[in-house]
Design a protein around this motif. Structure first.
Motif, PDB file in Angstrom:
ATOM      1  N   PHE A 119      59.526  38.647  19.483  1.00 17.71           N
ATOM      2  CA  PHE A 119      59.089  39.977  19.052  1.00 17.71           C
ATOM      3  C   PHE A 119      57.682  39.969  18.467  1.00 17.71           C
ATOM      4  O   PHE A 119      56.877  40.859  18.726  1.00 17.71           O
ATOM      5  CB  PHE A 119      60.053  40.550  18.010  1.00 17.71           C
ATOM      6  CG  PHE A 119      61.478  40.637  18.471  1.00 17.71           C
ATOM      7  CD1 PHE A 119      61.790  41.111  19.739  1.00 17.71           C
ATOM      8  CD2 PHE A 119      62.511  40.246  17.640  1.00 17.71           C
ATOM      9  CE1 PHE A 119      63.112  41.193  20.171  1.00 17.71           C
ATOM     10  CE2 PHE A 119      63.829  40.325  18.051  1.00 17.71           C
ATOM     11  CZ  PHE A 119      64.130  40.796  19.320  1.00 17.71           C
ATOM     12  N   ASN A 120      57.364  38.946  17.657  1.00 20.80           N
ATOM     13  CA  ASN A 120      56.062  38.923  17.009  1.00 20.80           C
ATOM     14  C   ASN A 120      54.936  38.505  17.956  1.00 20.80           C
ATOM     15  O   ASN A 120      53.767  38.474  17.564  1.00 20.80           O
ATOM     16  CB  ASN A 120      56.071  38.033  15.762  1.00 20.80           C
ATOM     17  CG  ASN A 120      56.634  36.657  16.016  1.00 20.80           C
ATOM     18  OD1 ASN A 120      57.605  36.515  16.750  1.00 20.80           O
ATOM     19  ND2 ASN A 120      56.046  35.645  15.420  1.00 20.80           N
ATOM     20  N   ASP A 121      55.272  38.215  19.215  1.00 14.51           N
ATOM     21  CA  ASP A 121      54.246  37.921  20.220  1.00 14.51           C
ATOM     22  C   ASP A 121      53.933  39.136  21.085  1.00 14.51           C
ATOM     23  O   ASP A 121      53.078  39.061  21.972  1.00 14.51           O
ATOM     24  CB  ASP A 121      54.685  36.757  21.112  1.00 14.51           C
ATOM     25  CG  ASP A 121      54.712  35.429  20.364  1.00 14.51           C
ATOM     26  OD1 ASP A 121      53.936  35.281  19.395  1.00 14.51           O
ATOM     27  OD2 ASP A 121      55.501  34.546  20.743  1.00 14.51           O
ATOM     28  N   LEU A 122      54.609  40.243  20.856  1.00 16.47           N
ATOM     29  CA  LEU A 122      54.323  41.464  21.598  1.00 16.47           C
ATOM     30  C   LEU A 122      52.930  41.961  21.224  1.00 16.47           C
ATOM     31  O   LEU A 122      52.655  42.258  20.067  1.00 16.47           O
ATOM     32  CB  LEU A 122      55.373  42.535  21.269  1.00 16.47           C
ATOM     33  CG  LEU A 122      55.163  43.924  21.880  1.00 16.47           C
ATOM     34  CD1 LEU A 122      55.174  43.859  23.398  1.00 16.47           C
ATOM     35  CD2 LEU A 122      56.234  44.892  21.375  1.00 16.47           C
ATOM     36  N   ASP A 123      52.049  42.035  22.211  1.00 18.28           N
ATOM     37  CA  ASP A 123      50.665  42.443  21.924  1.00 18.28           C
ATOM     38  C   ASP A 123      50.152  43.494  22.906  1.00 18.28           C
ATOM     39  O   ASP A 123      48.947  43.727  23.008  1.00 18.28           O
ATOM     40  CB  ASP A 123      49.734  41.231  21.915  1.00 18.28           C
ATOM     41  CG  ASP A 123      49.725  40.465  23.238  1.00 18.28           C
ATOM     42  OD1 ASP A 123      50.418  40.904  24.187  1.00 18.28           O
ATOM     43  OD2 ASP A 123      49.033  39.432  23.333  1.00 18.28           O
ATOM     44  N   ALA A 124      51.056  44.147  23.638  1.00 20.15           N
ATOM     45  CA  ALA A 124      50.654  45.181  24.586  1.00 20.15           C
ATOM     46  C   ALA A 124      50.134  46.409  23.839  1.00 20.15           C
ATOM     47  O   ALA A 124      50.533  46.680  22.702  1.00 20.15           O
ATOM     48  CB  ALA A 124      51.835  45.572  25.470  1.00 20.15           C
ATOM     49  N   VAL A 125      49.245  47.146  24.486  1.00 16.13           N
ATOM     50  CA  VAL A 125      48.659  48.349  23.898  1.00 16.13           C
ATOM     51  C   VAL A 125      48.836  49.520  24.869  1.00 16.13           C
ATOM     52  O   VAL A 125      48.345  49.486  25.997  1.00 16.13           O
ATOM     53  CB  VAL A 125      47.156  48.152  23.593  1.00 16.13           C
ATOM     54  CG1 VAL A 125      46.548  49.437  23.031  1.00 16.13           C
ATOM     55  CG2 VAL A 125      46.950  46.990  22.620  1.00 16.13           C
ATOM     56  N   GLU A 126      49.585  50.533  24.434  1.00 17.36           N
ATOM     57  CA  GLU A 126      49.823  51.747  25.212  1.00 17.36           C
ATOM     58  C   GLU A 126      50.178  51.427  26.665  1.00 17.36           C
ATOM     59  O   GLU A 126      49.626  52.003  27.603  1.00 17.36           O
ATOM     60  CB  GLU A 126      48.592  52.658  25.137  1.00 17.36           C
ATOM     61  CG  GLU A 126      48.315  53.134  23.719  1.00 17.36           C
ATOM     62  CD  GLU A 126      47.149  54.103  23.642  1.00 17.36           C
ATOM     63  OE1 GLU A 126      46.551  54.410  24.706  1.00 17.36           O
ATOM     64  OE2 GLU A 126      46.839  54.560  22.536  1.00 17.36           O
ATOM     65  N   HIS A 179      55.297  50.394  18.394  1.00 18.19           N
ATOM     66  CA  HIS A 179      54.598  51.683  18.422  1.00 18.19           C
ATOM     67  C   HIS A 179      53.278  51.553  19.179  1.00 18.19           C
ATOM     68  O   HIS A 179      52.937  52.406  20.012  1.00 18.19           O
ATOM     69  CB  HIS A 179      54.353  52.142  16.986  1.00 18.19           C
ATOM     70  CG  HIS A 179      53.820  53.528  16.865  1.00 18.19           C
ATOM     71  ND1 HIS A 179      52.459  53.804  16.865  1.00 18.19           N
ATOM     72  CD2 HIS A 179      54.436  54.730  16.730  1.00 18.19           C
ATOM     73  CE1 HIS A 179      52.272  55.094  16.738  1.00 18.19           C
ATOM     74  NE2 HIS A 179      53.456  55.689  16.649  1.00 18.19           N
ATOM     75  N   ILE A 180      52.541  50.496  18.917  1.00 21.46           N
ATOM     76  CA  ILE A 180      51.252  50.267  19.584  1.00 21.46           C
ATOM     77  C   ILE A 180      51.445  50.052  21.092  1.00 21.46           C
ATOM     78  O   ILE A 180      50.630  50.483  21.906  1.00 21.46           O
ATOM     79  CB  ILE A 180      50.530  49.061  18.953  1.00 21.46           C
ATOM     80  CG1 ILE A 180      50.099  49.406  17.515  1.00 21.46           C
ATOM     81  CG2 ILE A 180      49.327  48.624  19.784  1.00 21.46           C
ATOM     82  CD1 ILE A 180      49.585  48.215  16.719  1.00 21.46           C
ATOM     83  N   ALA A 181      52.536  49.392  21.470  1.00 20.51           N
ATOM     84  CA  ALA A 181      52.776  49.071  22.882  1.00 20.51           C
ATOM     85  C   ALA A 181      53.194  50.285  23.701  1.00 20.51           C
ATOM     86  O   ALA A 181      53.105  50.271  24.934  1.00 20.51           O
ATOM     87  CB  ALA A 181      53.837  47.986  22.991  1.00 20.51           C
TER      88      ALA A 181
END
Length: 199
Positions: free
Chosen positions: A91-98, A125-127
């Motif tokens: 979970f803490n590696d999720l770095d996608a944006v929109e 939220h950011i992803a």
């Protein structure tokens, strides 16, 4: 403690085959509701996909699904079911944006230590794209702890969850309490949350 508990990850790594073959069925009531607010063919990220049952349903409905799991062993089990790659993602590696129209996190964020959960919710939220839907489910309770298998659970109350979600700009939040089963076969009080990302 990191955003995913070591003992919990080891449980799923060790029990991957048994967990994947237990015949669990998707909770269609919530899955159907989630899919109903997505655009046709929309992009969906599934976090903690387990054996891939929920991703299988969404793929069959024409959604562009990216299934992921926090343990390579569970990801491999899901790959066998789905016939497509399943990414190993913490979970803490999720770095996608929109990047996604929807993020489905059924029965997985309940393993995130309470102190780390606000950061994970923010990453989700950011992803999401604007207007994107986020679904998650939690075993209800009053204090974090472990189950008979040694798995960590954050066991939130309804009020605790509402306060957590209020830290991010969601356009709409709905929370439903219900009883459902679990891996231990016991009736369990669950909290189901769906939120829509605002502008």
């Amino acid at each position: 403690m990191t955003a995913q508990d070591g003992n919990t990850l080891r449980f799923y790594a060790t029990e991957a085959v048994a967990y994947a073959s237990r015949g669990a069925k998707p909770n269609y009531r919530h899955l159907d509701r989630f899919m109903s607010v997505l655009p046709a063919g929309g992009s969906v990220l599934e976090l903690g996909c387990g054996a891939g049952q929920d991703s299988e349903v969404m793929i069959s409905q024409g959604f562009d699904v990216s299934p992921t799991d926090g343990t390579p062993e569970m990801a491999e089990a899901a790959e066998k079911r789905l016939g497509r790659p399943v990414a190993h993602l913490l979970f803490n590696d999720l770095d996608a944006v929109e990047a996604f129209d929807g993020i489905w996190a059924n029965a997985c964020l309940l393993h995130v230590p309470r102190v780390d959960l606000p950061g994970i919710i923010l990453r989700i939220h950011i992803a999401l794209k604007t207007g994107g839907a986020f679904f998650a489910s939690f075993k209800a309770g009053d204090a974090e702890g472990r189950d008979q298998f040694g798995r960590y659970y954050n066991y939130p109350s309804e009020n605790w969850l509402r306060e957590l979600y209020s830290t991010v700009a969601w356009e709409d939040i709905s929370l439903v309490a219900d009883r459902w089963g679990g891996y231990d076969g016991k009736p369990t009080d669950w909290l189901y949350v769906m939120a829509i990302k605002g502008k």
